[in-house]
Design a protein around this motif. Structure first.
Motif, short mmCIF file in Angstrom:
data_model
loop_
_atom_site.label_atom_id
_atom_site.label_comp_id
_atom_site.label_asym_id
_atom_site.label_seq_id
_atom_site.Cartn_x
_atom_site.Cartn_y
_atom_site.Cartn_z
N TRP A 1 7.26 -2.20 50.34
CA TRP A 1 7.14 -3.01 49.11
C TRP A 1 8.46 -2.97 48.35
O TRP A 1 9.28 -2.08 48.55
CB TRP A 1 5.96 -2.58 48.24
N ASP B 1 18.73 -7.49 42.79
CA ASP B 1 18.63 -6.07 42.47
C ASP B 1 17.18 -5.64 42.68
O ASP B 1 16.26 -6.36 42.29
CB ASP B 1 19.01 -5.82 41.00
N ILE C 1 17.11 2.34 45.56
CA ILE C 1 17.37 1.59 44.31
C ILE C 1 18.73 0.92 44.46
O ILE C 1 19.75 1.59 44.63
CB ILE C 1 17.38 2.55 43.10
N GLN D 1 14.11 -2.22 43.78
CA GLN D 1 13.65 -0.92 44.26
C GLN D 1 12.81 -1.19 45.51
O GLN D 1 11.85 -1.95 45.46
CB GLN D 1 12.77 -0.25 43.19
N ALA E 1 21.60 -2.18 43.40
CA ALA E 1 22.15 -3.23 42.52
C ALA E 1 23.13 -4.05 43.32
O ALA E 1 24.05 -3.51 43.94
CB ALA E 1 22.83 -2.63 41.29
N ARG F 1 10.33 -4.02 44.42
CA ARG F 1 10.20 -4.43 43.00
C ARG F 1 11.53 -5.01 42.56
O ARG F 1 12.56 -4.32 42.60
CB ARG F 1 9.83 -3.23 42.13
N SER G 1 0.76 3.89 47.37
CA SER G 1 0.64 2.44 47.59
C SER G 1 1.55 1.73 46.59
O SER G 1 2.23 2.35 45.79
CB SER G 1 -0.81 2.01 47.43
N ALA G 2 1.56 0.41 46.65
CA ALA G 2 2.52 -0.36 45.85
C ALA G 2 2.11 -0.40 44.39
O ALA G 2 0.93 -0.57 44.06
CB ALA G 2 2.61 -1.77 46.40
N PRO G 3 3.06 -0.30 43.47
CA PRO G 3 2.79 -0.55 42.05
C PRO G 3 2.35 -2.00 41.86
O PRO G 3 2.62 -2.86 42.71
CB PRO G 3 4.13 -0.28 41.36
N SER G 4 1.71 -2.27 40.72
CA SER G 4 1.12 -3.59 40.53
C SER G 4 2.14 -4.71 40.41
O SER G 4 1.82 -5.87 40.64
CB SER G 4 0.22 -3.58 39.29
N ASP G 5 3.38 -4.39 40.09
CA ASP G 5 4.39 -5.45 39.94
C ASP G 5 5.28 -5.58 41.18
O ASP G 5 6.30 -6.27 41.14
CB ASP G 5 5.26 -5.22 38.69
N MET H 1 14.41 -5.96 40.12
CA MET H 1 14.84 -5.27 38.90
C MET H 1 15.89 -6.10 38.13
O MET H 1 16.42 -7.03 38.62
CB MET H 1 15.41 -3.91 39.26
#
Lengths: 262, 262, 262, 262
Positions: free
Chosen positions: C258, C112, C187, C114, C189, C260, C61-65, C262
């Motif tokens: 999801w 940028d 990932i 993830q 950029a 994130r 599942s998704a990380p908290s951030d 960066m």
């Protein structure tokens, strides 16, 4: 002039030259020695991220083109860092640091790769800062991706889990609690050297810890050093080495280790 | 509860919180202080190269799209580093460090550029190591390309002419003798920062000294520091700054300075 | 000379200038048009890799951030590429291409990041080469990571699943069989542009498909083009766009998306 | 079954297998052929820059660590591209393309280097676009830095002087008038390949033409092609090759060529 005389004269000359060259060399200052604390940066603190949920026994197995470095059964792919037998313990599908027996490394050597590895800090871990579940993954025996328990344990940012030790702080801290398995996925490109031993290109590494990118194509500046500044020395393919840190922490376990050459 | 009371209570609370946060902050170790000699590396010595011959008065003039920063006549493109008038002296088509008056910098600010600059160590220079003709070109006011007399004058390799000061030793030492003009051609790309101030990409620099490449697309690791380790702080376009090093060396002269924005 | 006359004269002059400038512009050759097949490279064939096993319902599942772009319930984070409502269908914790309704994109824009995304080719997929389960993930609306069924379905290597479409072939082909979920971890950029719109640095992307690295810090050369050569045009933050390819293939589904920053 | 029969049967089998594999191979589409004009981009036009003045006979000579590839006297460092004697003409301290005799290349091979070279378009040059003073410097025999008269002669931007031919347009056009010497300074890093022949890192090149940066650490995408798209093939150290373009242009001259291995 006989042979003995020539020999003595030559020896004398050699000694004089050596003394002269040393005297000359002593004329050049050496860098002053450093202390560990000079390369330890606690600020700014790394943000904690709670990683996503994952069923504990549902970890991903190795792709078909991977070299399985540990399948839960034995240490046949590993040896002691000095080349003797690895003395870490295997149990319950994992192997565990056998404190004081020394580092272990893979028998095979690698250059560029994708590495998958899981590690677990024991649930009853004690200690703080660096003295809490300390180990490390040395890529090509030189470049350390830190293993440490940083779940509610602060240390210097550039030395916590997910760091390239004392070189590059992690972007985030997605550490799971002691007793849980943490997952490292590491994409590594080796440095390249010229024929004269000088550096052509630096190593780079991307590190994903528990699904969170903590190093994003980071340039490695040289050997990761406890004291002093990183520098490169020419080398070829080399092993993955795991650290027996030797402090009074409880033993750290590893499982599900595979590598894909790239 | 009246307003004055609220105000006082709030103030008291603020003071308490500040004291608490400072106490807390003091709990976090700071990196130990370093000494200059810890980042000075004399070995291996840089090879000397005799640069090619060039008729002294036949130097290349500025391309048509360059901003001429010094045409031999006046300091109209320069100011003191504190924004007041530049106090260096102009004579014979060159300007010269006026010792003790402080650094000067360009009034214009730059990001990515090609910079051409010539400098001359006085023929009667004295001193040794760093105390011999020391000045510097600070790209964007932060990243020093060393200016020093290293003609038959050894110093730490990462601090000699052609170095990115204490970060990157020059590939060769093509310094001309005191009294001759040396030519720097510098191709620089500025670092880029994200909106939150974190680093996106590092600065890079190629440096050609007297026709010899001494820095080859070198990655700059952060501000060039006399003491301690380089680090980046977010910034935008900035000036070219020239250093009044302030030691007892004879004055260094500069001429034929132009820059092309890229 | 009255106002109407001035107006007419001005208009006439403008028309003449336009005609002249067009005539002049026509004097400069334009690149000859290309055909799609000119940028399709079938050889060498990409090696198939069987990815590791993963319990199907145990996805991470998704990380908290993370920003959750799809949690299985609705398309609240998405809209039609033209800004109107997204018309793809949501069912069983996934959303599915609604053929002919057009691409969808995230309402939020990113630089940028993830990105985690899972996709499933329907079990009864038909067709071959590009006409089999074709969709795509357009990073910043411009740079396509290919979505296609390449399980026992060969196509041009630089256009199969895991490719940066027509720019960079995947290192391996770790596609799962139709009916299974495939996992993309990306990932990215963003490229950077100068104030004048010229390119400062190219975009880079690392792509992991089903746990296997298929793009390793690949440099993106510009917009991914069906016909012709990639090129950059300056842009800022932009959406993630998913493609309704519109061919007669069965519908492709997505879940667990999801991102994130960066 | 006698030996002759076995031999015939084996041969027959081999022929069948070959035919089968060819039939199979024919099943895979080949990229459609391209035309030269598909990779020729005239817009936007490259800005003209007037380079700085330089006394014509005051050119810089070679640094002491350079390999002098032409000192004005003979072609002892050069040979025909096929290994036979070089047939270009030497006169007045320069050598000149001897039309129709073919390319020449250095006898020595190089990897990473700094190259200095000067060239002159004859004063009475005729023709236009690519048919005006066309030659080229092939780094490692594969990667062409264009030589062409673009003084008041427009051609496609990615094929004019200072370009990496059909890959990277020059930043500016600092060409001197026919009859004058133009100066190339080229800093080149060779591509690196893995043991299996796949690409590890691309070549990069910085090109300074008449003191103006025209390529700024440009990434080379592969062999420079007149028709079609660039691609890499694994290679080691290789020569510098100069082109006899063979068109009706007047002959181009070269002088003062030196190289420093890096």
């Amino acid at each position: 002039m006989n042979y003995q005389l020539i020999k003595k004269t030559t020896l004398l000359l050699a000694v004089c030259l050596l003394a002269f060259s040393q005297a000359y060399a002593q004329d050049v200052p050496k860098p002053l020695p450093m202390k560990p604390g000079m390369t330890e940066f606690w600020e700014p603190e790394i943000d904690v991220v709670t990683p996503g949920e994952q069923t504990d026994n549902a970890f991903i197995s190795a792709p078909s083109d991977a070299i399985v470095l540990f399948d839960g059964k034995n240490l046949s792919e590993w040896e002691h860092a000095d080349g003797s037998d690895a003395k870490w313990t295997v149990a319950d599908g994992a192997f565990t640091v056998n404190k004081g027996t020394g580092d272990i490394k893979t028998k095979k050597e690698f250059e560029d790769f994708q590495l998958h590895l899981e590690f677990r800090i024991p649930e009853d871990i004690t200690g703080k800062s660096q003295a809490r579940g300390n180990s490390g993954i040395f890529l090509q025996e030189r470049y350390e991706v830190q293993v440490l328990d940083n779940y509610n344990n602060r240390t210097y940012a550039n030395g916590q889990v997910g760091s390239i030790y004392k070189q590059s702080r992690p972007l985030k801290n997605p550490m799971r609690a002691p007793g849980s398995w943490n997952v490292y996925d590491i994409i590594y490109a080796a440095p390249r050297f010229k024929e004269d031993g000088s550096l052509f290109s630096r190593a780079t590494v991307t590190v994903i810890l528990n699904g969170v990118v903590v190093q994003n194509h980071t340039t490695i500046l040289g050997n990761t050093m406890y004291i002093g500044l990183p520098d490169y020395e020419a080398h070829g393919p080399a092993s993955i080495r795991l650290q027996d840190h030797g402090d009074p922490s409880e033993p750290i376990s590893f499982r599900n280790i595979w590598i894909r050459e790239m």
